[in-house]
Design a protein around this motif. Structure first.
Motif, PDB file in Angstrom:
ATOM      1  N   LEU A 105       0.829  -1.209   0.000  1.00  0.00           N
ATOM      2  CA  LEU A 105       0.000   0.000   0.000  1.00  0.00           C
ATOM      3  C   LEU A 105       0.863   1.258   0.000  1.00  0.00           C
ATOM      4  O   LEU A 105       0.557   2.234  -0.701  1.00  0.00           O
ATOM      5  N   LYS A 106       1.930   1.231   0.747  1.00  0.00           N
ATOM      6  CA  LYS A 106       2.831   2.389   0.788  1.00  0.00           C
ATOM      7  C   LYS A 106       3.485   2.603  -0.579  1.00  0.00           C
ATOM      8  O   LYS A 106       3.609   3.748  -1.039  1.00  0.00           O
ATOM      9  N   ALA A 107       3.886   1.507  -1.230  1.00  0.00           N
ATOM     10  CA  ALA A 107       4.494   1.627  -2.555  1.00  0.00           C
ATOM     11  C   ALA A 107       3.504   2.201  -3.555  1.00  0.00           C
ATOM     12  O   ALA A 107       3.865   3.030  -4.402  1.00  0.00           O
ATOM     13  N   ASP A 108       2.244   1.790  -3.467  1.00  0.00           N
ATOM     14  CA  ASP A 108       1.235   2.318  -4.386  1.00  0.00           C
ATOM     15  C   ASP A 108       0.941   3.795  -4.117  1.00  0.00           C
ATOM     16  O   ASP A 108       0.703   4.567  -5.046  1.00  0.00           O
ATOM     17  N   ILE A 109       0.966   4.184  -2.838  1.00  0.00           N
ATOM     18  CA  ILE A 109       0.808   5.603  -2.502  1.00  0.00           C
ATOM     19  C   ILE A 109       1.955   6.409  -3.122  1.00  0.00           C
ATOM     20  O   ILE A 109       1.744   7.488  -3.684  1.00  0.00           O
ATOM     21  N   ASP A 110       3.163   5.875  -3.016  1.00  0.00           N
ATOM     22  CA  ASP A 110       4.325   6.541  -3.607  1.00  0.00           C
ATOM     23  C   ASP A 110       4.181   6.635  -5.125  1.00  0.00           C
ATOM     24  O   ASP A 110       4.585   7.634  -5.744  1.00  0.00           O
ATOM     25  N   ASN A 111       3.610   5.599  -5.751  1.00  0.00           N
ATOM     26  CA  ASN A 111       3.411   5.621  -7.195  1.00  0.00           C
ATOM     27  C   ASN A 111       2.402   6.688  -7.611  1.00  0.00           C
ATOM     28  O   ASN A 111       2.592   7.372  -8.624  1.00  0.00           O
ATOM     29  N   ILE A 112       1.344   6.824  -6.842  1.00  0.00           N
ATOM     30  CA  ILE A 112       0.359   7.879  -7.121  1.00  0.00           C
ATOM     31  C   ILE A 112       1.006   9.248  -6.975  1.00  0.00           C
ATOM     32  O   ILE A 112       0.846  10.143  -7.826  1.00  0.00           O
ATOM     33  N   ARG A 113       1.778   9.415  -5.894  1.00  0.00           N
ATOM     34  CA  ARG A 113       2.440  10.696  -5.656  1.00  0.00           C
ATOM     35  C   ARG A 113       3.440  11.000  -6.777  1.00  0.00           C
ATOM     36  O   ARG A 113       3.503  12.133  -7.274  1.00  0.00           O
ATOM     37  N   GLY A 114       4.207   9.995  -7.174  1.00  0.00           N
ATOM     38  CA  GLY A 114       5.170  10.181  -8.258  1.00  0.00           C
ATOM     39  C   GLY A 114       4.495  10.512  -9.577  1.00  0.00           C
ATOM     40  O   GLY A 114       4.990  11.325 -10.357  1.00  0.00           O
ATOM     41  N   THR A 115       3.346   9.909  -9.823  1.00  0.00           N
ATOM     42  CA  THR A 115       2.595  10.181 -11.052  1.00  0.00           C
ATOM     43  C   THR A 115       2.094  11.610 -11.083  1.00  0.00           C
ATOM     44  O   THR A 115       2.150  12.291 -12.116  1.00  0.00           O
ATOM     45  N   LEU A 116       1.610  12.059  -9.955  1.00  0.00           N
ATOM     46  CA  LEU A 116       1.112  13.439  -9.858  1.00  0.00           C
ATOM     47  C   LEU A 116       2.219  14.445 -10.168  1.00  0.00           C
ATOM     48  O   LEU A 116       1.974  15.500 -10.772  1.00  0.00           O
ATOM     49  N   GLU A 117       3.442  14.112  -9.780  1.00  0.00           N
ATOM     50  CA  GLU A 117       4.577  14.998 -10.031  1.00  0.00           C
ATOM     51  C   GLU A 117       5.051  14.926 -11.479  1.00  0.00           C
ATOM     52  O   GLU A 117       5.505  15.927 -12.042  1.00  0.00           O
ATOM     53  N   ASP A 226       7.696   6.307 -30.061  1.00  0.00           N
ATOM     54  CA  ASP A 226       6.930   6.521 -31.293  1.00  0.00           C
ATOM     55  C   ASP A 226       5.605   7.236 -31.055  1.00  0.00           C
ATOM     56  O   ASP A 226       4.806   7.384 -31.976  1.00  0.00           O
ATOM     57  N   ALA A 227       5.363   7.666 -29.828  1.00  0.00           N
ATOM     58  CA  ALA A 227       4.079   8.288 -29.496  1.00  0.00           C
ATOM     59  C   ALA A 227       4.087   9.788 -29.780  1.00  0.00           C
ATOM     60  O   ALA A 227       5.109  10.461 -29.636  1.00  0.00           O
ATOM     61  N   ASP A 228       2.930  10.307 -30.183  1.00  0.00           N
ATOM     62  CA  ASP A 228       2.765  11.754 -30.317  1.00  0.00           C
ATOM     63  C   ASP A 228       2.596  12.399 -28.947  1.00  0.00           C
ATOM     64  O   ASP A 228       3.041  13.519 -28.715  1.00  0.00           O
ATOM     65  N   TYR A 229       1.944  11.672 -28.049  1.00  0.00           N
ATOM     66  CA  TYR A 229       1.722  12.149 -26.687  1.00  0.00           C
ATOM     67  C   TYR A 229       1.960  10.993 -25.714  1.00  0.00           C
ATOM     68  O   TYR A 229       1.546   9.864 -25.987  1.00  0.00           O
ATOM     69  N   THR A 230       2.611  11.292 -24.599  1.00  0.00           N
ATOM     70  CA  THR A 230       2.874  10.270 -23.587  1.00  0.00           C
ATOM     71  C   THR A 230       2.300  10.704 -22.257  1.00  0.00           C
ATOM     72  O   THR A 230       2.606  11.787 -21.755  1.00  0.00           O
ATOM     73  N   LEU A 231       1.445   9.852 -21.688  1.00  0.00           N
ATOM     74  CA  LEU A 231       0.923  10.057 -20.345  1.00  0.00           C
ATOM     75  C   LEU A 231       1.713   9.149 -19.408  1.00  0.00           C
ATOM     76  O   LEU A 231       1.756   7.931 -19.601  1.00  0.00           O
ATOM     77  N   LEU A 232       2.348   9.752 -18.413  1.00  0.00           N
ATOM     78  CA  LEU A 232       3.218   8.990 -17.516  1.00  0.00           C
ATOM     79  C   LEU A 232       2.481   8.556 -16.257  1.00  0.00           C
ATOM     80  O   LEU A 232       1.774   9.344 -15.631  1.00  0.00           O
ATOM     81  N   ALA A 233       2.665   7.301 -15.898  1.00  0.00           N
ATOM     82  CA  ALA A 233       2.110   6.760 -14.661  1.00  0.00           C
ATOM     83  C   ALA A 233       3.165   5.867 -14.028  1.00  0.00           C
ATOM     84  O   ALA A 233       3.627   4.915 -14.644  1.00  0.00           O
ATOM     85  N   GLN A 234       3.557   6.171 -12.825  1.00  0.00           N
ATOM     86  CA  GLN A 234       4.626   5.431 -12.155  1.00  0.00           C
ATOM     87  C   GLN A 234       4.136   4.051 -11.723  1.00  0.00           C
ATOM     88  O   GLN A 234       3.029   3.913 -11.203  1.00  0.00           O
ATOM     89  N   PHE A 240       7.002  -9.449  -8.050  1.00  0.00           N
ATOM     90  CA  PHE A 240       6.702 -10.124  -9.310  1.00  0.00           C
ATOM     91  C   PHE A 240       5.346  -9.689  -9.862  1.00  0.00           C
ATOM     92  O   PHE A 240       4.995 -10.020 -10.993  1.00  0.00           O
ATOM     93  N   VAL A 241       4.575  -8.940  -9.078  1.00  0.00           N
ATOM     94  CA  VAL A 241       3.287  -8.420  -9.518  1.00  0.00           C
ATOM     95  C   VAL A 241       3.449  -6.957  -9.911  1.00  0.00           C
ATOM     96  O   VAL A 241       4.024  -6.166  -9.168  1.00  0.00           O
ATOM     97  N   ASP A 242       2.938  -6.583 -11.091  1.00  0.00           N
ATOM     98  CA  ASP A 242       3.025  -5.199 -11.536  1.00  0.00           C
ATOM     99  C   ASP A 242       2.083  -4.313 -10.730  1.00  0.00           C
ATOM    100  O   ASP A 242       0.966  -4.712 -10.395  1.00  0.00           O
ATOM    101  N   SER A 243       2.524  -3.111 -10.427  1.00  0.00           N
ATOM    102  CA  SER A 243       1.679  -2.146  -9.742  1.00  0.00           C
ATOM    103  C   SER A 243       0.922  -1.327 -10.785  1.00  0.00           C
ATOM    104  O   SER A 243       1.516  -0.562 -11.537  1.00  0.00           O
TER     105      SER A 243
END
Length: 290
Positions: A105-117, A226-234, A240-243
């Motif tokens: 849960l903490k790692a996922d919170i960090d991923n949300i925070r990183g995505t927002l940045e 190769d993308a015209d636009y990139t949306l980043l999500a951490q 072994f499970v992707d977040s």
């Protein structure tokens, strides 16, 4: 220090000029860079028998502005290199049965925070514009990203009615993209380890004039190339499970933003759906309510 692929070579080239303590760090990273990528400076120092300040000076010696920059470079380096077996071994070092819930849960919170940045709001708005202008919208995500593609496709199709999720099944992906042209839009979703089929399909869409959008974890991602636009999500996770928490949050934002732009159409659609759901008893009754 933008080219993370040269990090190992950089360490090797500077090895002979390093102090005794720095050489211990270098040797550990060269042998166990998959584990070092998720260690704090203090933990890395303890593992090799040096102080935390020595680890920080080691990062400076390599040209990084602090240890977190070096750690990030190591994480980028291993993203596409770790097999599932290696991920299982790695997760057991950092996540135990006792602390799995808290750590994940903490790692996922960090991923949300990183995505927002990381995510660019102007790019997000332009993607919304492109979605609303497109004649047809193709969405593709394979392996663990299949769930993300299906979720995005399900809700966008309720609002826009011109959305197709490209599946990898009976018909080849490129057969499903046969009529794609400059009036269309392709959304490719992929995270480490990146699906080569999704990369190829996004490239195909771009070469045929369609607007190519990538939802991925980094501008260094092969989808972004190769993308015209990139949306980043951490999506960092020592497991072994992707977040997929942050990517799904970005997808939720896309759906809601499109729905708000098409507010009247969305309201009419869901009014009809509510009647159908009620008539067909789609949802179970509970305490006298549906």
């Amino acid at each position: 220090m933008e080219d993370n692929q040269d990090l190992i070579k950089l360490i090797q080239s500077k090895f002979q000029r390093m102090s005794k303590g720095q050489k211990l760090i270098a040797e550990f990273i060269l042998k166990h860079y998959d584990k070092a990528a998720f260690m704090t400076a203090s933990k890395l120092g303890n593992s090799v028998g040096v102080s935390e300040s020595t680890v920080v000076r080691f990062a400076d010696e390599l040209g990084y502005n602090g240890y977190p920059k070096l750690q990030k470079a190591l994480q980028e380096l291993i993203k596409t290199k770790l097999t599932t077996i290696q991920r299982i071994e790695l997760s057991s070092d950092f996540i135990s049965e006792e602390n799995a819930l808290k750590n994940v849960l903490k790692a996922d919170i960090d991923n949300i925070r990183g995505t927002l940045e990381k995510i660019n709001s102007n790019t997000f708005e332009e993607v919304i514009n492109r979605i609303l202008k497109a004649r047809r919208i193709y969405i593709m995500g394979l392996r663990s990203s299949t769930a993300l593609a299906d979720f995005l496709g399900f809700y966008l199709n309720l609002i826009l009615d011109n959305v197709r999720v490209v599946n990898y099944g009976v018909s080849d992906a490129f057969e499903q993209l046969l009529r794609l042209d400059e009036n269309d839009l392709f959304i490719g979703i992929g995270f480490p380890r990146y699906s080569s089929r999704t990369i190829e399909a996004l490239r195909y869409a771009k070469n045929n004039g369609a607007t190519a959008i990538a939802l991925t974890d980094s501008l260094l991602s092969p989808l972004s190339a190769d993308a015209d636009y990139t949306l980043l999500a951490q999506s960092n996770m020592a497991s072994f499970v992707d977040s997929l928490v942050a990517p799904l949050s970005v997808i939720n934002a896309l759906i809601i933003a499109v729905g708000l732009r098409e507010k009247d159409k969305t309201s009419n659609t869901f009014e009809k759906l509510e009647r159908i759901w009620d008539e067909q008893k789609v949802y179970a009754e509970r305490d006298g309510f549906i």
